[in-house]
Scaffold this motif. Structure first.
Motif, PDB file in Angstrom:
ATOM      1  N   ILE A  51       2.680  -4.488   3.276  1.00 31.43           N
ATOM      2  CA  ILE A  51       3.750  -3.496   3.363  1.00 31.43           C
ATOM      3  C   ILE A  51       3.110  -2.132   3.158  1.00 31.43           C
ATOM      4  O   ILE A  51       2.427  -1.907   2.161  1.00 31.43           O
ATOM      5  CB  ILE A  51       4.836  -3.729   2.301  1.00 31.43           C
ATOM      6  N   LEU A  52       3.317  -1.228   4.098  1.00 28.26           N
ATOM      7  CA  LEU A  52       2.719   0.107   4.046  1.00 28.26           C
ATOM      8  C   LEU A  52       3.834   1.120   3.824  1.00 28.26           C
ATOM      9  O   LEU A  52       4.787   1.182   4.599  1.00 28.26           O
ATOM     10  CB  LEU A  52       1.988   0.379   5.361  1.00 28.26           C
ATOM     11  N   MET A  53       3.732   1.891   2.734  1.00 27.95           N
ATOM     12  CA  MET A  53       4.764   2.870   2.406  1.00 27.95           C
ATOM     13  C   MET A  53       4.127   4.250   2.287  1.00 27.95           C
ATOM     14  O   MET A  53       3.225   4.465   1.466  1.00 27.95           O
ATOM     15  CB  MET A  53       5.471   2.488   1.099  1.00 27.95           C
ATOM     16  N   LEU A  54       4.611   5.197   3.110  1.00 27.35           N
ATOM     17  CA  LEU A  54       4.003   6.514   3.224  1.00 27.35           C
ATOM     18  C   LEU A  54       5.064   7.590   3.026  1.00 27.35           C
ATOM     19  O   LEU A  54       6.011   7.682   3.803  1.00 27.35           O
ATOM     20  CB  LEU A  54       3.357   6.673   4.607  1.00 27.35           C
ATOM     21  N   ILE A  91       4.838  -4.422   7.594  1.00 26.58           N
ATOM     22  CA  ILE A  91       6.095  -3.691   7.472  1.00 26.58           C
ATOM     23  C   ILE A  91       5.717  -2.285   7.033  1.00 26.58           C
ATOM     24  O   ILE A  91       5.123  -2.111   5.957  1.00 26.58           O
ATOM     25  CB  ILE A  91       7.031  -4.322   6.430  1.00 26.58           C
ATOM     26  N   THR A  92       6.004  -1.284   7.833  1.00 28.34           N
ATOM     27  CA  THR A  92       5.682   0.098   7.474  1.00 28.34           C
ATOM     28  C   THR A  92       6.970   0.887   7.284  1.00 28.34           C
ATOM     29  O   THR A  92       7.842   0.876   8.145  1.00 28.34           O
ATOM     30  CB  THR A  92       4.810   0.761   8.555  1.00 28.34           C
ATOM     31  N   VAL A  93       7.052   1.552   6.130  1.00 27.79           N
ATOM     32  CA  VAL A  93       8.196   2.415   5.819  1.00 27.79           C
ATOM     33  C   VAL A  93       7.633   3.786   5.468  1.00 27.79           C
ATOM     34  O   VAL A  93       6.796   3.897   4.563  1.00 27.79           O
ATOM     35  CB  VAL A  93       9.022   1.881   4.635  1.00 27.79           C
ATOM     36  N   GLY A 147       0.853  -1.181   0.000  1.00 21.82           N
ATOM     37  CA  GLY A 147       0.000   0.000   0.000  1.00 21.82           C
ATOM     38  C   GLY A 147       0.888   1.230   0.000  1.00 21.82           C
ATOM     39  O   GLY A 147       1.589   1.472   0.994  1.00 21.82           O
ATOM     40  N   TYR A 148       0.878   1.974  -1.095  1.00 20.11           N
ATOM     41  CA  TYR A 148       1.821   3.086  -1.282  1.00 20.11           C
ATOM     42  C   TYR A 148       1.062   4.396  -1.364  1.00 20.11           C
ATOM     43  O   TYR A 148       0.172   4.570  -2.191  1.00 20.11           O
ATOM     44  CB  TYR A 148       2.628   2.840  -2.552  1.00 20.11           C
ATOM     45  N   MET A 149       1.421   5.327  -0.495  1.00 17.00           N
ATOM     46  CA  MET A 149       0.832   6.668  -0.508  1.00 17.00           C
ATOM     47  C   MET A 149       1.937   7.653  -0.864  1.00 17.00           C
ATOM     48  O   MET A 149       2.792   7.969  -0.043  1.00 17.00           O
ATOM     49  CB  MET A 149       0.247   7.009   0.861  1.00 17.00           C
TER      50      MET A 149
END
Length: 254
Positions: free
Chosen positions: A155-158, A187-189, A77-79
């Protein structure tokens, strides 16, 4: 586990990362820090499979291949930093686009309830039927974050998720990020500019600058006065809050 080995990223004449090594574990929140132009967003886009690189990336044993980028991106999930919405849609409709693969002429009651629940979780349930074009920048940012959560990512990418938010909403969103990461074992980045916020809401810091990953580790271990002063080219002092977390204060030059 998300693993990056011998990672090299080049943008024209600029070296973003040379021989980078990262290991990112489920259930942890990681924040990429570094000065403007260090390549933080480029590193995030590389992990998402949007930027060419040499080296190896793998997740759960699957090695990234540029022949199958959609397969690689499926659990992500990319923001991005730019979350502008130019269509006249309600906040609820924008959130539902996070599950565009499940949308048909008729949206199920279950999916509607799930989308409304995510908005409520973020404290913006009352905006569900408001035109997103009429919302403030901070409110739109929260709506876009809700869209990412609806995808149920692993995987969360913000990229700078709190840049348009006031202090109350910064703390609210980052608290939700950490809670969701731990509860869902993600996994959050994320990328932040505020080093003190990063210290509060990160299990580990990834410090990027001068073409290298300078350090990865717990905030108190990475946020040291000498390396921060060198990378950011400012004089700083480091204080510690009641929980022992570092608070970075830039110092005005006389």
């Amino acid at each position: 586990m998300l693993v990056l080995k011998n990672l090299n990223i080049q943008r024209g004449p600029l070296t973003i990362v040379e021989d980078g090594q990262l290991s990112l574990l489920a259930g942890k929140t990681y924040t990429i820090l570094g000065p403007n132009g260090a390549g933080k967003s480029t590193l995030l886009k590389t992990i998402f499979g949007e930027v060419a690189f040499s080296g190896m990336m793998s997740y759960k044993g699957q090695v990234y291949s540029n022949k199958h980028p959609l397969r690689w991106r499926k659990p992500i999930g990319y923001m991005p930093q730019d979350t502008m919405v130019e269509a006249s849609l309600t906040a609820l409709e924008v959130v539902l686009l996070g599950r565009i693969d499940a949308l048909h002429m008729h949206v199920s009651d279950e999916l509607l309830a799930e989308a409304a629940g995510v908005l409520t979780l973020l404290g913006i349930g009352h905006l569900a039927h408001h035109d997103v074009m009429r919302l403030s920048g901070g409110q739109r940012q929260l709506v876009m974050f809700a869209q990412v959560l609806l995808r149920q990512p692993e995987i969360l990418m913000l990229d700078e998720p709190v840049s348009a938010l006031d202090m109350h909403h910064q703390l609210n969103l980052l608290s939700r990020v950490c809670q969701y990461t731990h509860e869902q074992n993600l996994i959050t980045v994320m990328i932040l500019h505020d080093l003190s916020l990063a210290a509060q809401f990160s299990d580990e810091i990834i410090l990027l600058g001068n073409g290298k990953i300078q350090a990865q580790g717990k905030p108190a271990d990475v946020l040291k006065a000498d390396i921060i002063s060198e990378l950011y080219r400012v004089d700083i002092e480091i204080l510690y809050d009641s929980r022992g977390l570092p608070v970075i204060r830039p110092m005005r030059k006389n």
